[in-house]
Design an enzyme around this catalytic site. Structure first.
Site, short mmCIF file in Angstrom:
data_model
loop_
_atom_site.label_atom_id
_atom_site.label_comp_id
_atom_site.label_asym_id
_atom_site.label_seq_id
_atom_site.Cartn_x
_atom_site.Cartn_y
_atom_site.Cartn_z
N CYS A 13 0.80 -1.22 0.00
CA CYS A 13 0.00 0.00 0.00
C CYS A 13 0.84 1.27 0.00
CB CYS A 13 -0.96 -0.02 1.19
SG CYS A 13 -2.34 -1.17 0.94
N LYS A 16 0.31 3.28 -3.32
CA LYS A 16 -0.93 4.01 -3.63
C LYS A 16 -0.64 5.46 -3.97
CE LYS A 16 -4.64 3.34 -1.12
NZ LYS A 16 -5.58 3.13 0.02
N SER A 44 -18.56 8.92 -2.04
CA SER A 44 -18.06 8.80 -0.68
C SER A 44 -16.60 8.34 -0.73
CB SER A 44 -18.89 7.79 0.13
OG SER A 44 -18.57 6.47 -0.27
N ASP A 46 -15.52 5.69 0.97
CA ASP A 46 -15.61 4.41 1.66
C ASP A 46 -14.70 3.37 1.04
OD1 ASP A 46 -16.98 3.10 3.88
OD2 ASP A 46 -18.64 4.42 3.36
N ASP A 64 -8.28 -4.33 -5.48
CA ASP A 64 -7.03 -3.81 -4.94
C ASP A 64 -5.88 -4.63 -5.49
OD1 ASP A 64 -5.08 -2.54 -3.24
OD2 ASP A 64 -6.70 -2.13 -1.83
N SER A 136 -5.02 -11.01 -16.94
CA SER A 136 -3.58 -10.75 -16.86
C SER A 136 -3.12 -9.92 -18.05
CB SER A 136 -2.80 -12.06 -16.82
OG SER A 136 -3.00 -12.80 -18.02
#
Length: 342
Positions: A13, A16, A44, A46, A64, A136
Site C-alpha cells: 500500500c 498508492k 463517498s 468508503d 485492490d 492478466s
C-alpha cells in the site's frame, strides 16, 4: 520455492497514489446518474461500493492490487489477497467471489506467478469465497491483487463516516508494517520484526469483523495506504472530531526504534503532507508521529463502537488472539479534528 522477486522496491500500500492527489482527481469526474439502489458509491470515501439488489441483499464490490513488498512470491500473493479481501469485511460484508488481477513480465518464470496465485487462492478460500477467474497483462513489473464481490444486508452496512460523538475507536491490528518493510529492504530489519509484519499482513480481518457484528458498531474502515491518521480523517468527514491516546495504540515490536533511525517511506511523507493540517500532537515523539502516518499494507479494522460495549468487544477479540485496543474516542466537532495525546 527457490525463485524470488528481486525488484521489491516499495510495494504494498506504499504504492498508492497520495490521498490529496487522488481527491483532486475524483472531484473532477462527472457525477454518475442517480440510482436509489447505489447505497455506497464514488461520491463517498468508503472502502467499497455497495449496490442493493433486494430488500435483503446488497452486493459489496472492491478491487485492490499492488507491487511486491516482500521477496517471497507465495507470501506476496497471500498479502495482496488478504489486503483486497479486507475491504469486504470493512463494509460488514461476507466474501463470495474473487477475480485475479495480474501484471507480469513475459521474461520472468511462470513458476513465480504460480506461487503468487497459489498464495492468493489460499486466502480467498480462507475468507469463505471462491476464486472465479481473472485477467492478466504483460508488464515490466509484477503487480497482483483481486477484484472481490461480497454480500451484506442493506441495513447492516458498515460505512466509514457514520461514527457518533461518544463512540470508542477500536483498532484491531498493530501499526508499523510500512516502517518494518522499509527497514527490511535495506537489510536493517530483524528476522523477528519481519516475521511479525508478515504475520499481520497475512491475517484476514474476517474474525475481527465477525466478532464486531455482535456489538453496536456505528462506523468502520480498514487502515491501509493512507495510514492511521489519513483513514481517521476520512472517518471524521468534517462532521466530528476525536481524541487519540497514543500510549493505547498497538505498535509492532522494534518499530519505534526503526522510526527513530528514519527508516521511513515516501508514502508516509505524502500522508503527513495531506493529513497533518487536521492533527494536533500533544507531547508525542517523532517516532510515534511517524507510526501514525505510516502506510499499512493489509492493516486492521478501525471501528467506531458504542461506548457501553467497546470493552466487551475488545476483550472478546483479544481472547481470540486479535491484538485489538481502544485507542480513542469520537467527540463533537471542534476546531482541531484529531488530537493525539501522549
Amino acid at each position: 520455492m527457490s525463485e524470488k522477486i528481486v525488484f521489491c522496491k516499495g510495494g504494498g500500500c506504499t504504492a498508492k497514489l497520495g490521498a490529496g492527489a487522488l481527491s483532486r482527481i475524483l472531484e473532477m469526474l462527472p457525477k454518475s446518474p442517480e440510482d436509489k439502489n447505489m447505497l455506497v458509491g464514488c461520491d463517498s470515501k468508503d472502502d467499497a461500493a455497495v449496490y442493493r439488489i433486494s430488500d435483503e441483499v446488497a452486493i459489496v464490490q472492491t478491487l485492490d492490487f499492488f507491487p511486491p513488498m516482500v521477496e517471497d512470491p507465495y507470501i506476496f500473493g497471500k498479502i495482496a489477497a488478504t489486503n483486497a479481501l479486507s475491504d469486504i469485511f470493512a463494509m460488514g460484508g461476507q466474501v463470495k467471489t474473487a477475480l485475479n488481477i495480474v501484471c507480469f513480465p513475459e521474461d520472468m518464470s511462470l513458476n513465480v506467478l504460480g506461487e503468487i496465485m497459489r498464495g492468493g487462492q489460499e486466502k480467498v478460500a480462507e475468507a469463505g469465497g471462491v476464486l472465479a477467474g481473472g485477467h492478466s497483462i504483460a508488464d515490466d513489473g509484477v503487480k497482483y491483487g483481486l477484484s472481490v464481490m461480497g454480500t451484506v444486508h442493506p441495513d447492516k452496512i458498515y460505512q466509514n463516516n457514520t461514527g457518533r460523538p461518544g463512540d470508542v475507536l477500536v483498532l484491531t491490528k498493530k501499526l508499523g508494517v510500512g516502517i518494518i518493510c522499509t527497514a527490511n529492504r535495506i537489510g536493517e530489519a530483524s528476522e523477528k520484526a519481519m516475521k511479525e509484519a508478515v504475520n499481520s499482513m497475512t491475517t484476514l480481518n474476517k474474525a475481527a469483523a465477525e466478532i464486531s457484528r455482535k456489538y453496536e458498531v456505528h462506523a468502520c474502515t480498514d487502515v491501509t495506504g493512507f495510514g492511521f491518521l489519513g483513514h481517521l480523517h476520512e472517518m471524521m468527514d468534517g462532521k466530528n472530531s476525536c481524541r487519540i491516546f497514543s500510549e493505547k495504540v498497538p505498535v509492532m515490536d522494534e518499530v519505534m526504534a526503526y522510526a527513530d533511525e528514519f527508516f521511513l517511506t515516501a508514502a508516509a511523507q505524502k500522508n503527513r503532507n495531506y493529513a497533518e493540517k487536521y492533527v494536533e500532537f500533544q507531547n508525542c515523539s517523532f517516532a510515534m508521529e511517524e507510526v501514525l502516518f505510516d502506510p499499512q499494507t493489509s492493516g486492521g479494522l478501525l471501528l467506531a463502537v458504542a461506548p457501553d460495549c467497546a470493552d466487551a468487544m475488545t476483550e472478546e477479540m483479544n481472547h481470540q488472539g486479535i491484538p485489538a485496543a481502544a485507542v480513542g474516542v469520537i467527540t463533537e466537532k471542534k476546531d482541531t479534528e484529531i488530537t493525539v495525546e501522549a
